[in-house]
Scaffold this motif. Structure first.
Motif, PDB file in Angstrom:
ATOM      1  N   MET A  15      63.995  50.624  48.131  1.00  0.00           N
ATOM      2  CA  MET A  15      65.162  49.785  48.241  1.00  0.00           C
ATOM      3  C   MET A  15      66.329  50.505  47.578  1.00  0.00           C
ATOM      4  O   MET A  15      66.247  50.933  46.439  1.00  0.00           O
ATOM      5  N   ASN A  16      67.416  50.646  48.278  1.00  0.00           N
ATOM      6  CA  ASN A  16      68.598  51.297  47.747  1.00  0.00           C
ATOM      7  C   ASN A  16      69.508  50.239  47.131  1.00  0.00           C
ATOM      8  O   ASN A  16      70.240  49.551  47.828  1.00  0.00           O
ATOM      9  N   THR A  17      69.459  50.118  45.813  1.00  0.00           N
ATOM     10  CA  THR A  17      70.230  49.071  45.138  1.00  0.00           C
ATOM     11  C   THR A  17      71.685  49.459  44.921  1.00  0.00           C
ATOM     12  O   THR A  17      72.476  48.619  44.514  1.00  0.00           O
ATOM     13  N   THR A  18      72.053  50.706  45.187  1.00  0.00           N
ATOM     14  CA  THR A  18      73.446  51.105  44.996  1.00  0.00           C
ATOM     15  C   THR A  18      74.343  50.555  46.097  1.00  0.00           C
ATOM     16  O   THR A  18      75.553  50.477  45.928  1.00  0.00           O
ATOM     17  N   LEU A  56      67.961  39.611  43.813  1.00  0.00           N
ATOM     18  CA  LEU A  56      67.592  40.684  42.899  1.00  0.00           C
ATOM     19  C   LEU A  56      68.286  40.480  41.564  1.00  0.00           C
ATOM     20  O   LEU A  56      69.463  40.140  41.517  1.00  0.00           O
ATOM     21  N   VAL A  57      67.549  40.699  40.478  1.00  0.00           N
ATOM     22  CA  VAL A  57      68.072  40.515  39.128  1.00  0.00           C
ATOM     23  C   VAL A  57      67.778  41.785  38.345  1.00  0.00           C
ATOM     24  O   VAL A  57      66.670  42.316  38.393  1.00  0.00           O
ATOM     25  N   ARG A  58      68.788  42.281  37.614  1.00  0.00           N
ATOM     26  CA  ARG A  58      68.578  43.501  36.822  1.00  0.00           C
ATOM     27  C   ARG A  58      69.337  43.427  35.496  1.00  0.00           C
ATOM     28  O   ARG A  58      70.256  42.640  35.326  1.00  0.00           O
ATOM     29  N   ARG A  65      65.995  51.179  36.839  1.00  0.00           N
ATOM     30  CA  ARG A  65      64.714  50.460  36.933  1.00  0.00           C
ATOM     31  C   ARG A  65      64.733  49.528  38.143  1.00  0.00           C
ATOM     32  O   ARG A  65      65.771  48.974  38.504  1.00  0.00           O
ATOM     33  N   GLN A  66      63.597  49.356  38.762  1.00  0.00           N
ATOM     34  CA  GLN A  66      63.458  48.450  39.906  1.00  0.00           C
ATOM     35  C   GLN A  66      63.841  47.032  39.484  1.00  0.00           C
ATOM     36  O   GLN A  66      63.334  46.524  38.485  1.00  0.00           O
ATOM     37  N   PRO A  67      64.762  46.365  40.193  1.00  0.00           N
ATOM     38  CA  PRO A  67      65.151  44.997  39.805  1.00  0.00           C
ATOM     39  C   PRO A  67      64.047  43.995  40.115  1.00  0.00           C
ATOM     40  O   PRO A  67      63.179  44.231  40.960  1.00  0.00           O
TER      41      PRO A  67
END
Length: 60
Positions: free
Chosen positions: A1-4, A32-34, A41-43
């Motif tokens: 998963m590309n969170t950017t 998604l929570v981070r 880190r993976q959210p």
């Protein structure tokens, strides 16, 4: 998963110091929570229904 590529929102309960923030990104199939201090880190991924339940309990 590309969170950017996601749009992240800072929690309204996070302080103004900028280093202790919870961020949330909403997609149709998941929320998604981070931690803003560790964006590599993976959210945490939860269903929209679980997120709504969580918010309902925190608003009390």
């Amino acid at each position: 998963m590309n969170t950017t590529e996601l749009v992240w929102f800072k929690s309204s309960y996070s302080g103004t110091g900028g280093d202790n923030c919870v961020e949330v990104a909403v997609r149709p199939e998941t929320v998604l929570v981070r931690d803003s201090k560790d964006v590599r880190r993976q959210p945490l991924s939860v269903s929209p229904a679980a997120w709504a339940d969580f918010l309902g309990h925190t608003a009390r």
